[in-house]
Write an enzyme that holds these catalytic residues in place. Structure first.
Site, PDB file in Angstrom:
ATOM      1  N   LYS A   1      37.653  41.715  30.933  1.00 52.69           N
ATOM      2  CA  LYS A   1      37.011  40.545  31.525  1.00 52.69           C
ATOM      3  C   LYS A   1      35.532  40.559  31.126  1.00 52.69           C
ATOM      4  O   LYS A   1      35.239  40.320  29.963  1.00 52.69           O
ATOM      5  CB  LYS A   1      37.302  40.510  33.020  1.00 52.69           C
ATOM      6  CG  LYS A   1      38.799  40.173  33.199  1.00 52.69           C
ATOM      7  CD  LYS A   1      39.364  40.255  34.558  1.00 52.69           C
ATOM      8  CE  LYS A   1      40.854  39.860  34.459  1.00 52.69           C
ATOM      9  NZ  LYS A   1      41.711  40.568  35.382  1.00 52.69           N
TER      10      LYS A   1
ATOM     11  N   GLU B   1      40.797  44.511  46.593  1.00 50.70           N
ATOM     12  CA  GLU B   1      40.038  44.019  45.449  1.00 50.70           C
ATOM     13  C   GLU B   1      38.641  43.625  45.893  1.00 50.70           C
ATOM     14  O   GLU B   1      38.473  43.176  47.025  1.00 50.70           O
ATOM     15  CB  GLU B   1      40.722  42.756  44.887  1.00 50.70           C
ATOM     16  CG  GLU B   1      41.656  43.043  43.764  1.00 50.70           C
ATOM     17  CD  GLU B   1      42.605  41.881  43.493  1.00 50.70           C
ATOM     18  OE1 GLU B   1      42.141  40.734  43.362  1.00 50.70           O
ATOM     19  OE2 GLU B   1      43.810  42.143  43.393  1.00 50.70           O
TER      20      GLU B   1
ATOM     21  N   HIS C   1      37.133  41.576  38.853  1.00 54.42           N
ATOM     22  CA  HIS C   1      36.361  40.337  38.722  1.00 54.42           C
ATOM     23  C   HIS C   1      34.933  40.460  39.245  1.00 54.42           C
ATOM     24  O   HIS C   1      34.181  39.485  39.221  1.00 54.42           O
ATOM     25  CB  HIS C   1      37.068  39.186  39.447  1.00 54.42           C
ATOM     26  CG  HIS C   1      38.376  38.839  38.823  1.00 54.42           C
ATOM     27  ND1 HIS C   1      38.479  38.047  37.696  1.00 54.42           N
ATOM     28  CD2 HIS C   1      39.631  39.216  39.139  1.00 54.42           C
ATOM     29  CE1 HIS C   1      39.752  37.939  37.364  1.00 54.42           C
ATOM     30  NE2 HIS C   1      40.464  38.638  38.218  1.00 54.42           N
TER      31      HIS C   1
ATOM     32  N   SER D   1      41.413  37.552  42.680  1.00 61.93           N
ATOM     33  CA  SER D   1      41.458  36.923  41.364  1.00 61.93           C
ATOM     34  C   SER D   1      41.851  35.452  41.410  1.00 61.93           C
ATOM     35  O   SER D   1      41.491  34.702  40.510  1.00 61.93           O
ATOM     36  CB  SER D   1      42.402  37.691  40.446  1.00 61.93           C
ATOM     37  OG  SER D   1      43.665  37.847  41.028  1.00 61.93           O
TER      38      SER D   1
ATOM     39  N   HIS E   1      46.221  41.957  43.367  1.00 61.59           N
ATOM     40  CA  HIS E   1      46.805  41.611  42.069  1.00 61.59           C
ATOM     41  C   HIS E   1      48.198  42.239  41.908  1.00 61.59           C
ATOM     42  O   HIS E   1      48.477  43.316  42.430  1.00 61.59           O
ATOM     43  CB  HIS E   1      45.862  42.152  40.990  1.00 61.59           C
ATOM     44  CG  HIS E   1      46.163  41.685  39.606  1.00 61.59           C
ATOM     45  ND1 HIS E   1      46.981  42.387  38.757  1.00 61.59           N
ATOM     46  CD2 HIS E   1      45.738  40.602  38.913  1.00 61.59           C
ATOM     47  CE1 HIS E   1      47.046  41.758  37.590  1.00 61.59           C
ATOM     48  NE2 HIS E   1      46.302  40.671  37.656  1.00 61.59           N
TER      49      HIS E   1
ATOM     50  N   ASP F   1      39.782  47.630  43.368  1.00 61.44           N
ATOM     51  CA  ASP F   1      39.918  47.017  42.045  1.00 61.44           C
ATOM     52  C   ASP F   1      38.736  46.065  41.846  1.00 61.44           C
ATOM     53  O   ASP F   1      38.664  45.005  42.479  1.00 61.44           O
ATOM     54  CB  ASP F   1      41.262  46.275  41.970  1.00 61.44           C
ATOM     55  CG  ASP F   1      41.539  45.697  40.590  1.00 61.44           C
ATOM     56  OD1 ASP F   1      40.610  45.627  39.770  1.00 61.44           O
ATOM     57  OD2 ASP F   1      42.702  45.303  40.354  1.00 61.44           O
TER      58      ASP F   1
ATOM     59  N   ASN G   1      38.093  34.699  31.646  1.00 61.79           N
ATOM     60  CA  ASN G   1      37.463  35.743  32.465  1.00 61.79           C
ATOM     61  C   ASN G   1      36.378  36.474  31.685  1.00 61.79           C
ATOM     62  O   ASN G   1      35.899  37.523  32.101  1.00 61.79           O
ATOM     63  CB  ASN G   1      38.500  36.765  32.918  1.00 61.79           C
ATOM     64  CG  ASN G   1      39.627  36.140  33.706  1.00 61.79           C
ATOM     65  OD1 ASN G   1      39.382  35.341  34.607  1.00 61.79           O
ATOM     66  ND2 ASN G   1      40.855  36.468  33.361  1.00 61.79           N
TER      67      ASN G   1
HETATM   68  C1  LIG Z   1      43.124  41.087  35.270  1.00 68.27           C
HETATM   69  C2  LIG Z   1      43.340  41.976  36.436  1.00 68.27           C
HETATM   70  C3  LIG Z   1      43.960  43.211  36.315  1.00 68.27           C
HETATM   71  C4  LIG Z   1      44.672  43.609  35.055  1.00 68.27           C
HETATM   72  O1  LIG Z   1      43.806  43.991  34.055  1.00 68.27           O
HETATM   73  P1  LIG Z   1      44.286  43.845  32.541  1.00 68.27           P
HETATM   74  O2  LIG Z   1      43.282  44.638  31.805  1.00 68.27           O
HETATM   75  O3  LIG Z   1      44.267  42.400  32.226  1.00 68.27           O
HETATM   76  O4  LIG Z   1      45.658  44.446  32.446  1.00 68.27           O
HETATM   77  C5  LIG Z   1      44.001  44.040  37.394  1.00 68.27           C
HETATM   78  N1  LIG Z   1      43.495  43.668  38.578  1.00 68.27           N
HETATM   79  C6  LIG Z   1      42.918  42.462  38.755  1.00 68.27           C
HETATM   80  C7  LIG Z   1      42.375  42.093  40.086  1.00 68.27           C
HETATM   81  C8  LIG Z   1      42.835  41.581  37.698  1.00 68.27           C
HETATM   82  O5  LIG Z   1      42.302  40.371  37.879  1.00 68.27           O
END
Ligand SMILES: *Cc1c(COP(=O)(O)O)cnc(C)c1O
Length: 394
Positions: free
Chosen positions: A243, A180, A212, A184, A134, A209, A48
């Site tokens: 990421k 989101e 990505h 993801s 997620h 969120d 990522n």
């Molecule tokens: C990776 C991810 C998270 C978690 O983030 P981390 O920093 O890896 O704990 C939260 N939400 C989504 C959509 C993700 O892909």
């Protein structure tokens, strides 16, 4: 002996029998376009690290410089004596980047979601989540103790019905929608403008969120809310620093009131040691590169690779001219077949993760291809032909 070893062993056996056993694969190199595994160099389509910043000199230098001045560990939680210059610099950088009043950083994206959602909601409130959000948002929703409702993935009429139900039965409760920007495991995007319209119409709040989408979509990589012109209308934006920003940690941004509230109420923020110095300094440098001219060039090359992959018949969901997410699932369905496909691709020098239940639904196992700015056109050609071979074999 007591039953401990036996009990856990039995439960592991069930996972193994169902093709769901997970094991760590030890990578013998830094994160990058290629990684070393079992003594071999493999083309990496699993990271990522969308802009390739995890090993970028500016991030390494920022981490090293901050460590010289501030050490490695923060020594305490933020509210005790662990709130050092680098933490504040990072939060100011994120707020400026996102065009928000303020930002707050957490040790991970996971703890960001849990801390934020549990702080915002109380027992009688209502939380409405997309079916495919997620795990951190699902866990947070459950932990919050609020009434949890799930709407069909990106299904606006189901969301509207659920909002109507909330209004009819719990008119005096807070209503929080969580979704989101870029999902993801599917790499598709939320119909954000329509969701914003709905939440305003029903007086609900929205938490988005951008894990990505950050660094990939929107002006300077600000995310999908920016791209669709609704950033100022989303109450709570969160993301990860692990990421596209190339480091680790999570953030929330929004109003000053939101941040003041969370630093008083978010338990995963309050009762946890402040993130390490190299982590936050590197993340701030990552934000800087992302927003710079260089970041723009990295996004251009990432989008070129995404388009090249989209020409393959095996990848789904890429059309049109607008910037696209860097996640392309190749859905196979059967868990064991997906594992075999991933293993066959590894034999050909391509590292692509197989994603199974419970990360995705049963029978929806897939290869999850992610592209980064470091990939070359030749890398994508190799990937396309390996995927074509795969779909040709029964
Ligand atoms: C990776 C991810 C998270 C978690 O983030 P981390 O920093 O890896 O704990 C939260 N939400 C989504 C959509 C993700 O892909």
């Amino acid at each position: 002996m007591n039953g401990f070893e036996h009990d856990l062993g039995e439960r592991l056996r069930v996972l193994r029998d169902n093709g769901l056993l997970r094991e760590l694969r030890r990578i013998e190199s830094a994160q990058g376009r290629t990684i070393r595994f079992n003594g071999r160099s493999l083309l990496n389509f699993s990271s990522n690290d969308y802009l390739g910043l995890a090993t970028h000199p500016a991030l390494l230098e920022a981490a090293a410089r901050a460590m010289r001045d501030f050490g490695v560990g923060s020594g305490a939680s933020r509210l005790v004596c662990g709130s050092l210059n680098p933490h504040h610099d990072l939060e100011e950088a994120i707020a400026a980047f996102k065009g928000a009043q303020a930002a707050l950083t957490f040790s991970s994206g996971y703890s960001t979601a849990v801390g934020t959602i549990c702080a915002l909601l109380e027992k009688d409130d209502v939380i409405i989540i997309d079916k495919l959000v997620h795990a951190c948002c699902v866990d947070a929703a459950r932990q919050s103790g609020a009434r949890l409702r799930v709407f069909g993935h990106n299904d606006l009429s189901d969301l509207e019905d659920t909002l109507q139900w909330a209004l009819d039965h719990h008119a005096s409760s807070r209503i929080l929608i969580v979704t989101e920007s870029v999902f993801s495991m599917d790499g598709d995007t939320a119909p954000l403008r329509e969701i914003v319209e709905l939440k305003d119409r029903f007086g609900a709040w929205l938490m988005l969120d951008e894990a990505h989408a950050t660094g990939v979509l929107g002006h300077n990589g600000r995310g999908l809310a920016d791209e669709l012109g609704v950033a100022g209308r989303v109450e709570v934006q969160m993301g990860t620093l692990g990421k596209a920003f190339g480091s680790a940690g999570g953030y929330v941004c929004g109003s000053r009131t939101l941040v003041d509230f969370l630093l008083n109420k978010a338990r995963s923020f309050i009762f946890s040691t402040a993130p390490t110095i190299p982590q936050v300094a590197a993340a701030a440098a990552g934000v800087g590169v992302c927003a710079s001219g260089e970041g723009g060039l990295l996004r251009t090359s990432l989008q070129a690779r995404i388009r090249e992959l989209a020409t393959s018949a095996t990848a789904t969901g890429v059309q049109g001219e607008a910037p696209k997410p860097a996640i392309l699932p190749v859905i196979i369905g059967d868990e064991a077949r997906t594992m075999e496909a991933a293993s066959a691709l590894r034999d050909q020098g391509l590292f692509i993760p197989a994603i199974r239940f419970p990360t995705v639904a049963r029978g929806r196992a897939r290869l999850r291809v992610t592209l980064t700015a470091n990939h070359t056109a030749d890398d994508v050609t190799a990937l396309n032909s390996a995927l074509a071979d795969l779909s040709a074999t029964p």
